[in-house]
Scaffold this motif. Structure first.
Motif, PDB file in Angstrom:
ATOM      1  N   GLU A 233      -8.585  33.363  38.817  1.00 54.86           N
ATOM      2  CA  GLU A 233     -10.011  33.623  38.640  1.00 54.86           C
ATOM      3  C   GLU A 233     -10.449  33.364  37.197  1.00 54.86           C
ATOM      4  O   GLU A 233     -11.541  32.845  36.948  1.00 54.86           O
ATOM      5  N   GLU A 234      -9.588  33.722  36.246  1.00 54.39           N
ATOM      6  CA  GLU A 234      -9.932  33.503  34.844  1.00 54.39           C
ATOM      7  C   GLU A 234      -9.973  32.009  34.519  1.00 54.39           C
ATOM      8  O   GLU A 234     -10.837  31.546  33.758  1.00 54.39           O
ATOM      9  N   ALA A 235      -9.063  31.226  35.114  1.00 54.56           N
ATOM     10  CA  ALA A 235      -9.071  29.775  34.894  1.00 54.56           C
ATOM     11  C   ALA A 235     -10.359  29.157  35.425  1.00 54.56           C
ATOM     12  O   ALA A 235     -10.975  28.307  34.761  1.00 54.56           O
ATOM     13  N   LEU A 236     -10.785  29.588  36.612  1.00 52.52           N
ATOM     14  CA  LEU A 236     -12.037  29.078  37.180  1.00 52.52           C
ATOM     15  C   LEU A 236     -13.223  29.463  36.299  1.00 52.52           C
ATOM     16  O   LEU A 236     -14.135  28.650  36.064  1.00 52.52           O
ATOM     17  N   ARG A 237     -13.244  30.692  35.809  1.00 53.83           N
ATOM     18  CA  ARG A 237     -14.348  31.151  34.956  1.00 53.83           C
ATOM     19  C   ARG A 237     -14.448  30.305  33.688  1.00 53.83           C
ATOM     20  O   ARG A 237     -15.543  29.916  33.268  1.00 53.83           O
ATOM     21  N   LEU A 238     -13.290  30.016  33.093  1.00 54.59           N
ATOM     22  CA  LEU A 238     -13.283  29.236  31.861  1.00 54.59           C
ATOM     23  C   LEU A 238     -13.880  27.852  32.057  1.00 54.59           C
ATOM     24  O   LEU A 238     -14.720  27.401  31.271  1.00 54.59           O
ATOM     25  N   ILE A 239     -13.443  27.152  33.107  1.00 49.31           N
ATOM     26  CA  ILE A 239     -13.934  25.795  33.336  1.00 49.31           C
ATOM     27  C   ILE A 239     -15.413  25.807  33.712  1.00 49.31           C
ATOM     28  O   ILE A 239     -16.190  24.953  33.257  1.00 49.31           O
ATOM     29  N   LYS A 240     -15.828  26.779  34.516  1.00 47.16           N
ATOM     30  CA  LYS A 240     -17.244  26.854  34.922  1.00 47.16           C
ATOM     31  C   LYS A 240     -18.167  27.110  33.732  1.00 47.16           C
ATOM     32  O   LYS A 240     -19.316  26.660  33.723  1.00 47.16           O
ATOM     33  N   SER A 241     -17.667  27.828  32.743  1.00 45.60           N
ATOM     34  CA  SER A 241     -18.495  28.149  31.583  1.00 45.60           C
ATOM     35  C   SER A 241     -18.258  27.216  30.404  1.00 45.60           C
ATOM     36  O   SER A 241     -18.819  27.422  29.325  1.00 45.60           O
ATOM     37  N   ALA A 242     -17.414  26.202  30.585  1.00 46.67           N
ATOM     38  CA  ALA A 242     -17.079  25.289  29.491  1.00 46.67           C
ATOM     39  C   ALA A 242     -18.286  24.440  29.092  1.00 46.67           C
ATOM     40  O   ALA A 242     -19.180  24.184  29.895  1.00 46.67           O
ATOM     41  N   PRO A 243     -18.323  24.004  27.849  1.00 45.49           N
ATOM     42  CA  PRO A 243     -19.436  23.145  27.402  1.00 45.49           C
ATOM     43  C   PRO A 243     -19.412  21.785  28.093  1.00 45.49           C
ATOM     44  O   PRO A 243     -18.399  21.376  28.665  1.00 45.49           O
ATOM     45  N   LYS A 244     -20.538  21.085  28.017  1.00 45.13           N
ATOM     46  CA  LYS A 244     -20.658  19.776  28.655  1.00 45.13           C
ATOM     47  C   LYS A 244     -19.699  18.755  28.037  1.00 45.13           C
ATOM     48  O   LYS A 244     -19.235  18.908  26.904  1.00 45.13           O
ATOM     49  N   TRP A 245     -19.411  17.732  28.842  1.00 40.35           N
ATOM     50  CA  TRP A 245     -18.590  16.618  28.401  1.00 40.35           C
ATOM     51  C   TRP A 245     -19.464  15.370  28.234  1.00 40.35           C
ATOM     52  O   TRP A 245     -20.614  15.332  28.697  1.00 40.35           O
ATOM     53  N   LEU A 246     -18.895  14.355  27.610  1.00 36.45           N
ATOM     54  CA  LEU A 246     -19.512  13.031  27.625  1.00 36.45           C
ATOM     55  C   LEU A 246     -19.094  12.372  28.929  1.00 36.45           C
ATOM     56  O   LEU A 246     -17.897  12.265  29.208  1.00 36.45           O
ATOM     57  N   PRO A 247     -20.054  11.946  29.762  1.00 36.30           N
ATOM     58  CA  PRO A 247     -19.698  11.413  31.089  1.00 36.30           C
ATOM     59  C   PRO A 247     -18.945  10.091  31.009  1.00 36.30           C
ATOM     60  O   PRO A 247     -18.996   9.382  30.000  1.00 36.30           O
ATOM     61  N   ALA A 248     -18.265   9.759  32.105  1.00 38.98           N
ATOM     62  CA  ALA A 248     -17.579   8.467  32.207  1.00 38.98           C
ATOM     63  C   ALA A 248     -18.600   7.345  32.276  1.00 38.98           C
ATOM     64  O   ALA A 248     -19.755   7.548  32.688  1.00 38.98           O
ATOM     65  N   GLN A 249     -18.186   6.159  31.871  1.00 39.09           N
ATOM     66  CA  GLN A 249     -19.068   4.994  31.882  1.00 39.09           C
ATOM     67  C   GLN A 249     -18.458   3.896  32.743  1.00 39.09           C
ATOM     68  O   GLN A 249     -17.256   3.633  32.680  1.00 39.09           O
ATOM     69  N   PHE A 250     -19.300   3.272  33.553  1.00 35.28           N
ATOM     70  CA  PHE A 250     -18.875   2.122  34.347  1.00 35.28           C
ATOM     71  C   PHE A 250     -20.001   1.097  34.332  1.00 35.28           C
ATOM     72  O   PHE A 250     -21.132   1.385  34.707  1.00 35.28           O
TER      73      PHE A 250
END
Length: 267
Positions: A233-250
């Motif tokens: 549950e703590e791992a899920l909470r961390l990822i859900k609250s993590a800051p945004k990423w730079l998206p992939a480019q194609f």
């Protein structure tokens, strides 16, 4: 006279046969010799499957190696002594320093062995164990790109055979500020569950998620074996609250990208 002559010739032949038999006698086991092949090989206490379970449960992917995208197999050699303890632990051929160090730690911390036996006595035996490290999907390198929710299909080859269903993003998604900043954020914001701390539970929780076109992390879910005691549950909470990423480019456009990363819990 002929019979006496034949008897005279036979005597040396018999003596030669006795000498040959003496030479073929099995050599004695040397007390300090290290054997590679023995009649009864050394085995881990708890059996081979128990040892494999130990390796799977206790193996940790070094954070630095994960961030750098390093993977491979580390062949660790060691000697099982007559007492069942292991010694002379070493890497046969160096790979990445972080992977080598973790493989050595893993083997040194393992259970005792039942010593090898050869010609009726316990002997020292050399054993080699391969420790493999494979990056989770998307970690440390490009992952399949998805455009508008559908896998990107490349053109069919000249032979008419269909090409692979997915192509890799030209620029994979990555945390704002880099992977090192992201893992520092994870460590800073991680709250070790009290129950897991009391039970001394630690390990890796693989978490799957999708980096959307705007860099937000969605569809967060567990992607592997559960650890329990509140760690999942703590791992899920961390990822859900993590800051945004730079998206992939194609092809110059932002696209969705699925990724799996382990959240590491260590006391």
């Amino acid at each position: 006279m002929l019979l006496l002559a034949l008897s005279a010739v036979s005597l040396p032949a018999v003596q030669a046969q006795k000498k040959t038999k003496a030479k073929l006698k099995a050599p004695k086991v040397q007390a300090d010799a290290i054997y590679d092949a023995v009649q009864k090989p050394a085995v881990p206490i708890g059996g081979v499957q128990g040892y494999a379970d130990y390796l799977e449960k206790n193996q940790q992917y070094p954070t630095k190696a994960l961030q750098s995208g390093h993977e491979g197999t580390v062949n660790v050699t060691f000697v099982v002594e007559k007492t069942g303890v292991i010694s002379n632990v070493a890497v046969l051929q160096a790979t990445e320093p972080e992977l080598d160090a973790e493989a050595l730690r893993l083997i040194r911390g393992g259970p005792k062995w039942t010593p090898a036996e050869h010609r009726g006595g316990k002997v020292r035996q050399r054993v080699t164990i391969p420790i493999s490290y494979h990056l989770p999907l998307g970690a440390g390198g490009p992952a399949p790109a998805v455009v508008d929710g559908q896998p990107v299909k490349p053109a069919v080859g000249t032979t008419g055979a269909p090409a692979p269903t997915l192509v890799t993003a030209e620029q994979p998604a990555r945390p704002v500020g880099g992977t090192e900043v992201f893992f520092e954020w994870i460590q800073k914001n991680q709250k070790y569950p009290n129950l897991a701390r009391q039970r001394k539970v630690e390990g890796r929780v693989p978490v799957e998620f999708v980096i959307q076109k705007d860099g937000s992390l969605t569809d967060v879910k567990l992607a592997g074996k559960r650890l329990g005691s509140g760690l999942d549950e703590e791992a899920l909470r961390l990822i859900k609250s993590a800051p945004k990423w730079l998206p992939a480019q194609f092809q110059g456009q932002p696209v969705k990208q699925k990724m799996v990363l382990p959240v590491i819990f260590q006391l």
